[in-house]
Write a protein that holds these residues in place. Structure first.
Motif, PDB file in Angstrom:
ATOM      1  N   PHE A  66      11.899   3.215  -6.319  1.00 41.08           N
ATOM      2  CA  PHE A  66      11.438   4.093  -5.248  1.00 41.08           C
ATOM      3  C   PHE A  66      11.158   5.540  -5.874  1.00 41.08           C
ATOM      4  O   PHE A  66      11.192   6.549  -5.261  1.00 41.08           O
ATOM      5  N   TYR A  67      10.850   5.502  -7.323  1.00 39.21           N
ATOM      6  CA  TYR A  67      10.870   6.724  -7.931  1.00 39.21           C
ATOM      7  C   TYR A  67       9.259   7.273  -8.115  1.00 39.21           C
ATOM      8  O   TYR A  67       8.557   6.522  -8.491  1.00 39.21           O
ATOM      9  N   TYR A  68       8.923   8.053  -7.031  1.00 40.67           N
ATOM     10  CA  TYR A  68       7.674   8.675  -6.749  1.00 40.67           C
ATOM     11  C   TYR A  68       7.454   9.871  -7.308  1.00 40.67           C
ATOM     12  O   TYR A  68       7.606  10.770  -6.215  1.00 40.67           O
ATOM     13  N   PRO A  69       7.657  10.630  -8.465  1.00 43.44           N
ATOM     14  CA  PRO A  69       7.789  11.860  -8.676  1.00 43.44           C
ATOM     15  C   PRO A  69       6.442  12.931  -7.992  1.00 43.44           C
ATOM     16  O   PRO A  69       6.903  14.018  -7.858  1.00 43.44           O
ATOM     17  N   LYS A  70       5.451  12.316  -7.704  1.00 44.43           N
ATOM     18  CA  LYS A  70       4.191  12.857  -7.368  1.00 44.43           C
ATOM     19  C   LYS A  70       4.279  13.218  -5.588  1.00 44.43           C
ATOM     20  O   LYS A  70       3.735  13.911  -5.156  1.00 44.43           O
ATOM     21  N   THR A  99      16.292  -1.450  -9.755  1.00 45.80           N
ATOM     22  CA  THR A  99      15.138  -2.008  -9.281  1.00 45.80           C
ATOM     23  C   THR A  99      15.358  -3.209  -8.296  1.00 45.80           C
ATOM     24  O   THR A  99      16.497  -3.650  -8.075  1.00 45.80           O
ATOM     25  N   PHE A 100      14.334  -3.701  -7.543  1.00 47.56           N
ATOM     26  CA  PHE A 100      14.369  -4.702  -6.508  1.00 47.56           C
ATOM     27  C   PHE A 100      14.846  -5.921  -6.990  1.00 47.56           C
ATOM     28  O   PHE A 100      15.794  -6.559  -6.069  1.00 47.56           O
ATOM     29  N   SER A 101      14.606  -6.391  -8.216  1.00 42.67           N
ATOM     30  CA  SER A 101      14.879  -7.591  -8.809  1.00 42.67           C
ATOM     31  C   SER A 101      16.121  -7.470  -9.839  1.00 42.67           C
ATOM     32  O   SER A 101      16.333  -8.382 -10.506  1.00 42.67           O
ATOM     33  N   SER A 102      16.859  -6.446  -9.605  1.00 42.81           N
ATOM     34  CA  SER A 102      18.038  -5.908 -10.783  1.00 42.81           C
ATOM     35  C   SER A 102      18.990  -7.142 -10.756  1.00 42.81           C
ATOM     36  O   SER A 102      19.347  -7.636  -9.375  1.00 42.81           O
ATOM     37  N   PRO A 103      19.423  -7.622 -11.875  1.00 45.05           N
ATOM     38  CA  PRO A 103      20.738  -8.791 -11.532  1.00 45.05           C
ATOM     39  C   PRO A 103      21.999  -7.970 -11.094  1.00 45.05           C
ATOM     40  O   PRO A 103      21.704  -6.732 -11.042  1.00 45.05           O
ATOM     41  N   ASN A 104      22.608  -8.491 -10.541  1.00 43.46           N
ATOM     42  CA  ASN A 104      24.146  -8.212 -10.398  1.00 43.46           C
ATOM     43  C   ASN A 104      24.809  -7.377 -11.042  1.00 43.46           C
ATOM     44  O   ASN A 104      25.340  -7.871 -12.223  1.00 43.46           O
ATOM     45  N   PHE A 105      25.207  -6.146 -10.784  1.00 43.49           N
ATOM     46  CA  PHE A 105      26.027  -5.077 -11.912  1.00 43.49           C
ATOM     47  C   PHE A 105      26.708  -4.232 -11.169  1.00 43.49           C
ATOM     48  O   PHE A 105      26.203  -3.286 -10.597  1.00 43.49           O
ATOM     49  N   ALA A 106      27.835  -4.844 -10.760  1.00 39.23           N
ATOM     50  CA  ALA A 106      28.847  -4.076  -9.768  1.00 39.23           C
ATOM     51  C   ALA A 106      29.038  -2.682 -10.360  1.00 39.23           C
ATOM     52  O   ALA A 106      29.213  -2.210 -11.624  1.00 39.23           O
ATOM     53  N   THR A 107      29.268  -1.591  -9.362  1.00 36.77           N
ATOM     54  CA  THR A 107      29.354  -0.215  -9.792  1.00 36.77           C
ATOM     55  C   THR A 107      30.795   0.029  -9.659  1.00 36.77           C
ATOM     56  O   THR A 107      31.518   0.088  -8.682  1.00 36.77           O
ATOM     57  N   ILE A 108      31.338   0.302 -10.842  1.00 34.11           N
ATOM     58  CA  ILE A 108      32.924   0.533 -11.020  1.00 34.11           C
ATOM     59  C   ILE A 108      33.042   1.979 -11.725  1.00 34.11           C
ATOM     60  O   ILE A 108      32.544   2.203 -12.634  1.00 34.11           O
ATOM     61  N   PRO A 109      33.882   2.924 -11.007  1.00 34.98           N
ATOM     62  CA  PRO A 109      34.212   2.744  -9.650  1.00 34.98           C
ATOM     63  C   PRO A 109      33.121   2.800  -8.714  1.00 34.98           C
ATOM     64  O   PRO A 109      32.061   3.284  -8.888  1.00 34.98           O
ATOM     65  N   GLN A 110      33.627   2.292  -7.555  1.00 35.21           N
ATOM     66  CA  GLN A 110      32.380   2.339  -6.159  1.00 35.21           C
ATOM     67  C   GLN A 110      31.967   3.588  -6.174  1.00 35.21           C
ATOM     68  O   GLN A 110      32.920   4.719  -6.057  1.00 35.21           O
ATOM     69  N   ASP A 111      30.812   3.724  -5.746  1.00 40.23           N
ATOM     70  CA  ASP A 111      30.113   5.243  -5.262  1.00 40.23           C
ATOM     71  C   ASP A 111      29.784   5.111  -3.934  1.00 40.23           C
ATOM     72  O   ASP A 111      30.325   4.177  -3.196  1.00 40.23           O
ATOM     73  N   THR A 112      29.606   6.449  -3.295  1.00 43.90           N
ATOM     74  CA  THR A 112      29.352   6.666  -2.029  1.00 43.90           C
ATOM     75  C   THR A 112      27.884   6.035  -1.485  1.00 43.90           C
ATOM     76  O   THR A 112      27.195   6.070  -2.270  1.00 43.90           O
ATOM     77  N   VAL A 113      27.982   5.916  -0.271  1.00 47.77           N
ATOM     78  CA  VAL A 113      26.511   5.677   0.384  1.00 47.77           C
ATOM     79  C   VAL A 113      25.744   6.893   0.221  1.00 47.77           C
ATOM     80  O   VAL A 113      26.067   7.933   0.410  1.00 47.77           O
ATOM     81  N   THR A 171       0.810  -1.094   0.063  1.00 47.69           N
ATOM     82  CA  THR A 171       0.137   0.028   0.043  1.00 47.69           C
ATOM     83  C   THR A 171       0.833   1.462  -0.007  1.00 47.69           C
ATOM     84  O   THR A 171       0.783   2.063  -0.714  1.00 47.69           O
ATOM     85  N   ALA A 172       2.100   1.270   0.757  1.00 43.04           N
ATOM     86  CA  ALA A 172       2.620   2.574   0.881  1.00 43.04           C
ATOM     87  C   ALA A 172       3.785   2.484  -0.137  1.00 43.04           C
ATOM     88  O   ALA A 172       4.066   3.678  -0.504  1.00 43.04           O
ATOM     89  N   PHE A 173       4.116   1.326  -0.832  1.00 40.90           N
ATOM     90  CA  PHE A 173       5.284   1.183  -1.785  1.00 40.90           C
ATOM     91  C   PHE A 173       4.810   0.518  -2.860  1.00 40.90           C
ATOM     92  O   PHE A 173       5.115  -0.585  -3.086  1.00 40.90           O
ATOM     93  N   PRO A 174       3.782   0.903  -3.590  1.00 44.87           N
ATOM     94  CA  PRO A 174       3.071  -0.055  -4.691  1.00 44.87           C
ATOM     95  C   PRO A 174       3.962  -0.473  -5.920  1.00 44.87           C
ATOM     96  O   PRO A 174       3.839  -1.515  -6.573  1.00 44.87           O
ATOM     97  N   LYS A 175       4.911   0.647  -6.054  1.00 47.20           N
ATOM     98  CA  LYS A 175       5.552   0.305  -7.469  1.00 47.20           C
ATOM     99  C   LYS A 175       6.631  -0.778  -7.490  1.00 47.20           C
ATOM    100  O   LYS A 175       7.543  -1.157  -6.473  1.00 47.20           O
ATOM    101  N   GLN A 176       6.412  -1.825  -8.231  1.00 49.61           N
ATOM    102  CA  GLN A 176       7.202  -2.926  -8.228  1.00 49.61           C
ATOM    103  C   GLN A 176       7.405  -3.910  -7.086  1.00 49.61           C
ATOM    104  O   GLN A 176       8.524  -4.314  -6.854  1.00 49.61           O
ATOM    105  N   TYR A 177       6.281  -3.779  -6.270  1.00 46.58           N
ATOM    106  CA  TYR A 177       6.468  -4.298  -5.048  1.00 46.58           C
ATOM    107  C   TYR A 177       6.788  -5.893  -5.111  1.00 46.58           C
ATOM    108  O   TYR A 177       5.937  -6.536  -5.719  1.00 46.58           O
ATOM    109  N   PRO A 178       7.746  -6.327  -4.485  1.00 46.78           N
ATOM    110  CA  PRO A 178       8.063  -7.972  -4.577  1.00 46.78           C
ATOM    111  C   PRO A 178       7.215  -8.785  -3.887  1.00 46.78           C
ATOM    112  O   PRO A 178       7.033  -8.852  -2.676  1.00 46.78           O
ATOM    113  N   PRO A 218       9.638 -12.749  -1.906  1.00 51.02           N
ATOM    114  CA  PRO A 218       8.784 -11.578  -1.599  1.00 51.02           C
ATOM    115  C   PRO A 218       9.345 -10.409  -0.697  1.00 51.02           C
ATOM    116  O   PRO A 218      10.672 -10.964  -0.076  1.00 51.02           O
ATOM    117  N   ALA A 219       8.921  -9.416  -0.620  1.00 54.89           N
ATOM    118  CA  ALA A 219       9.457  -8.385   0.321  1.00 54.89           C
ATOM    119  C   ALA A 219       9.758  -8.959   1.749  1.00 54.89           C
ATOM    120  O   ALA A 219       8.718  -9.456   2.413  1.00 54.89           O
TER     121      ALA A 219
END
Length: 260
Positions: free
Chosen positions: A215-219, A186-200, A44-51, A56-57
């Motif tokens: 988590f993109y909810y522009p409204k 996305t929640f179910s994205s395959p492993n795709f390492a960030t090179i170079p590593q980014d910050t938190v 309900t709170a996070f409907p987009k692509q909810y696993p 499951p989530a």
């Protein structure tokens, strides 16, 4: 005698000087808290692509530490350690626990490690106990968002000491963070390492600014809290007794789901 008196006076004064920001804690010797983690990740709170399946989530186990300001488990806008990367991406805790233990051995910055069981759904509660000390009044922890590329929630260095006393209770709304080690959107994205590593970085309703972002909810102006943590000081008369789970009130546009 004069030289000896002056030397003793100087040494006595030096020993009383603060050695860091958490040295100002003059509370009683130690305190115990019950930490209650509440998942609020509902469809309900996070409907987009909810696993809903495979998997499951849900939430990983909670891994935390009580420490001094000499130690940091993770920090926003800084690079995640290898241990935090493994935990955020795969839920593997061994490397992170080794980093915590090494920090405790080298500079005695760690007082204790604590953990709480995983939650098998997006909503629910888990809890455990932790102990803080005047020299180690800070609390940090991480919980992995499952499934996700490298997303987690947590707290960085929350000080439970206020001058000469310990806080009786504190609650904090939690929002998702990206560990900066995997580039999935996305929640179910395959492993795709960030090179170079980014910050938190904190994930918001507009950042990353990409329609594919789960988590993109522009409204929305802000995301509703995806979780909440409450820490309640255990009175000496209650030590050894299990505290019941608590239901926490809703805030803003957040939706409270029934906790089974």
């Amino acid at each position: 005698k004069v030289i000896w008196t002056v030397l003793v006076t100087i040494l006595g004064h030096a020993s009383s000087l603060p050695v860091g920001e958490d040295a100002l804690c003059t509370a009683e010797e130690l305190a115990k808290y019950r930490i209650i983690f509440t998942g609020k990740w509902s469809q309900t709170a996070f409907p987009k692509q909810y696993p809903l399946y495979r998997p499951p989530a849900q939430w990983s186990s909670l891994l935390g530490v009580t420490h001094s300001s000499d130690y940091s488990m993770w920090k926003e806008n800084e690079y995640a350690s290898n241990g935090v990367r493994d935990f955020a991406e795969k839920g593997e805790a061994w490397a992170l626990m080794k980093e915590i233990e090494e920090a405790g051995e080298k500079i005695q910055s760690v007082h204790g490690i604590f953990s709480a069981p995983a939650i098998s759904s997006g909503t629910g509660q888990t809890s455990t106990e932790l102990e803080v000390h005047p020299r180690h009044p800070l609390v940090s922890f991480v919980v992995r968002i499952v499934p996700s590329p490298d997303w987690f929630v947590g707290i960085d260095s929350l000080n439970l000491c206020e001058g000469d006393h310990w806080m009786e209770e504190v609650s904090v709304d939690l929002f998702p963070y990206d560990a900066g080690t995997d580039s999935g959107f996305t929640f179910s994205s395959p492993n795709f390492a960030t090179i170079p590593q980014d910050t938190v970085k904190e994930i918001t309703c507009s950042s990353p600014s990409h329609p594919a972002n789960s988590f993109y909810y522009p409204k929305l102006k802000i995301l509703p809290p995806i979780a909440q943590v409450t820490m309640v000081k255990i009175k000496k008369s209650q030590l050894g007794l299990s505290a019941p789970f608590i239901n926490l009130p809703a805030k803003n546009n957040e939706v409270i789901d029934t906790v089974s």
